[in-house]
Design a protein around this motif. Structure first.
Motif, short mmCIF file in Angstrom:
data_model
loop_
_atom_site.label_atom_id
_atom_site.label_comp_id
_atom_site.label_asym_id
_atom_site.label_seq_id
_atom_site.Cartn_x
_atom_site.Cartn_y
_atom_site.Cartn_z
N THR A 1 38.45 52.38 48.70
CA THR A 1 38.65 52.18 47.27
C THR A 1 38.61 50.70 46.93
O THR A 1 38.02 50.30 45.93
CB THR A 1 40.00 52.80 46.83
OG1 THR A 1 40.00 54.19 47.18
CG2 THR A 1 40.23 52.64 45.36
N TRP A 2 39.24 49.90 47.76
CA TRP A 2 39.29 48.46 47.53
C TRP A 2 37.89 47.84 47.49
O TRP A 2 37.64 46.92 46.70
CB TRP A 2 40.14 47.78 48.60
CG TRP A 2 39.94 46.29 48.63
CD1 TRP A 2 39.37 45.56 49.62
CD2 TRP A 2 40.29 45.36 47.60
NE1 TRP A 2 39.35 44.23 49.27
CE2 TRP A 2 39.91 44.09 48.03
CE3 TRP A 2 40.88 45.49 46.35
CZ2 TRP A 2 40.10 42.94 47.28
CZ3 TRP A 2 41.06 44.34 45.59
CH2 TRP A 2 40.68 43.09 46.06
N SER A 3 36.97 48.32 48.30
CA SER A 3 35.65 47.68 48.38
C SER A 3 34.96 47.68 47.01
O SER A 3 34.31 46.69 46.65
CB SER A 3 34.79 48.34 49.45
OG SER A 3 34.51 49.68 49.11
N GLY A 4 35.10 48.75 46.25
CA GLY A 4 34.52 48.78 44.90
C GLY A 4 35.20 47.80 43.96
O GLY A 4 34.54 47.11 43.18
N TRP A 5 36.52 47.74 44.04
CA TRP A 5 37.26 46.78 43.21
C TRP A 5 36.88 45.35 43.58
O TRP A 5 36.75 44.50 42.70
CB TRP A 5 38.76 46.97 43.38
CG TRP A 5 39.29 48.14 42.62
CD1 TRP A 5 39.75 49.32 43.15
CD2 TRP A 5 39.43 48.27 41.21
NE1 TRP A 5 40.15 50.17 42.15
CE2 TRP A 5 39.97 49.54 40.95
CE3 TRP A 5 39.14 47.43 40.14
CZ2 TRP A 5 40.23 49.99 39.66
CZ3 TRP A 5 39.39 47.88 38.86
CH2 TRP A 5 39.93 49.14 38.63
N ALA A 6 36.74 45.08 44.87
CA ALA A 6 36.40 43.73 45.31
C ALA A 6 35.06 43.29 44.71
O ALA A 6 34.93 42.16 44.21
CB ALA A 6 36.35 43.67 46.84
N ARG A 7 34.08 44.18 44.75
CA ARG A 7 32.78 43.84 44.15
C ARG A 7 32.90 43.66 42.64
O ARG A 7 32.29 42.77 42.07
CB ARG A 7 31.74 44.90 44.51
CG ARG A 7 31.26 44.78 45.95
CD ARG A 7 30.05 45.62 46.25
NE ARG A 7 30.28 47.06 46.16
CZ ARG A 7 30.89 47.79 47.10
NH1 ARG A 7 31.33 47.21 48.20
NH2 ARG A 7 31.05 49.07 46.93
N ARG A 8 33.69 44.50 41.98
CA ARG A 8 33.87 44.38 40.53
C ARG A 8 34.53 43.05 40.17
O ARG A 8 34.11 42.36 39.24
CB ARG A 8 34.70 45.56 40.00
CG ARG A 8 35.07 45.47 38.54
CD ARG A 8 33.91 45.42 37.58
NE ARG A 8 33.15 46.64 37.64
CZ ARG A 8 31.90 46.78 37.21
NH1 ARG A 8 31.28 45.76 36.68
NH2 ARG A 8 31.28 47.93 37.29
N ILE A 9 35.56 42.68 40.90
CA ILE A 9 36.25 41.41 40.62
C ILE A 9 35.28 40.24 40.76
O ILE A 9 35.21 39.36 39.90
CB ILE A 9 37.48 41.25 41.55
CG1 ILE A 9 38.55 42.28 41.19
CG2 ILE A 9 38.04 39.83 41.47
CD1 ILE A 9 39.64 42.45 42.24
N HIS A 10 34.51 40.24 41.83
CA HIS A 10 33.54 39.16 42.03
C HIS A 10 32.47 39.17 40.95
O HIS A 10 32.01 38.10 40.53
CB HIS A 10 32.93 39.24 43.43
CG HIS A 10 33.76 38.55 44.46
ND1 HIS A 10 33.70 37.19 44.69
CD2 HIS A 10 34.70 39.02 45.31
CE1 HIS A 10 34.55 36.85 45.63
NE2 HIS A 10 35.18 37.96 46.03
N SER A 11 32.07 40.35 40.47
CA SER A 11 31.03 40.39 39.43
C SER A 11 31.54 39.81 38.12
O SER A 11 30.79 39.16 37.39
CB SER A 11 30.51 41.81 39.23
OG SER A 11 31.41 42.61 38.50
N ILE A 12 32.82 40.02 37.79
CA ILE A 12 33.39 39.48 36.56
C ILE A 12 33.55 37.97 36.67
O ILE A 12 33.36 37.23 35.70
CB ILE A 12 34.75 40.15 36.24
CG1 ILE A 12 34.58 41.64 35.96
CG2 ILE A 12 35.46 39.45 35.09
CD1 ILE A 12 33.85 42.00 34.69
N LEU A 13 33.89 37.48 37.86
CA LEU A 13 34.11 36.05 38.04
C LEU A 13 32.84 35.30 38.46
O LEU A 13 32.89 34.10 38.72
CB LEU A 13 35.23 35.81 39.06
CG LEU A 13 36.61 36.28 38.61
CD1 LEU A 13 37.62 36.16 39.74
CD2 LEU A 13 37.07 35.51 37.39
#
Length: 166
Positions: free
Chosen positions: A109-121
């Motif tokens: 689950t974290w792997s998707g969030w990690a990519r999302r966080i990096h995409s926003i920043l």
């Protein structure tokens, strides 16, 4: 005869202790699963609330998109709003990261969030905002954000899709 009954009582008592320990282990495991689910639900609700509020307000959406591309294009008032919106979002992201480090969010689950966080920043203005604000966040979260991007393609962010700043 009393010795036999005493030994039998000890034996039965021992079995009772073992059964109790097994029961407690099962209950703890179920409680852990339940707590993980509740934690994840709270995390998703926080991000969803933020997204819904920004999405409902065209001006907030415009400011987020414009500021993420280039902070310098914002007026002083817009810059203040951008700072607050980004701080709210990134603090939620820090919480997600913290919950992952504590084991409350699974790796898959974290792997998707990690990519999302990096995409926003990832957009230039968001990177600049992070560079200015990062000291307000935990060392662990800063290491994550400043480290290598997670494997896989970053999801497209609404911040990169939005039209030119107005």
């Amino acid at each position: 005869m009393l010795d036999v009954l005493g030994n039998l009582g000890d034996f039965i008592g021992g079995i009772g202790v073992i059964v109790t320990l097994i029961y407690l282990a099962v209950q703890i495991r179920q409680n852990t699963k339940s707590m993980r689910a509740e934690c994840y639900q709270a995390v998703v609700a926080s991000i969803s609330d933020w997204s819904r509020e920004v999405g409902r307000d065209p001006e907030s959406s415009r400011i987020m998109a414009a500021g993420s591309r280039e902070i310098g294009c914002l007026s002083a008032g817009e810059r203040g709003q951008f700072d607050l919106l980004m701080a709210s979002f990134v603090r939620n992201c820090e919480n997600i990261h913290y919950q992952f480090l504590r084991g409350a969010i699974e790796e898959s689950t974290w792997s998707g969030w990690a990519r999302r966080i990096h995409s926003i920043l990832d957009p230039p203005g968001a990177k600049e905002w992070w560079r200015i604000q990062e000291s307000a966040y935990s060392p662990e979260f800063r290491r994550f954000v400043n480290g290598e991007k997670p494997p896989g393609e970053l999801p497209e962010s609404f911040l990169r899709r939005s039209g030119p700043a107005s």
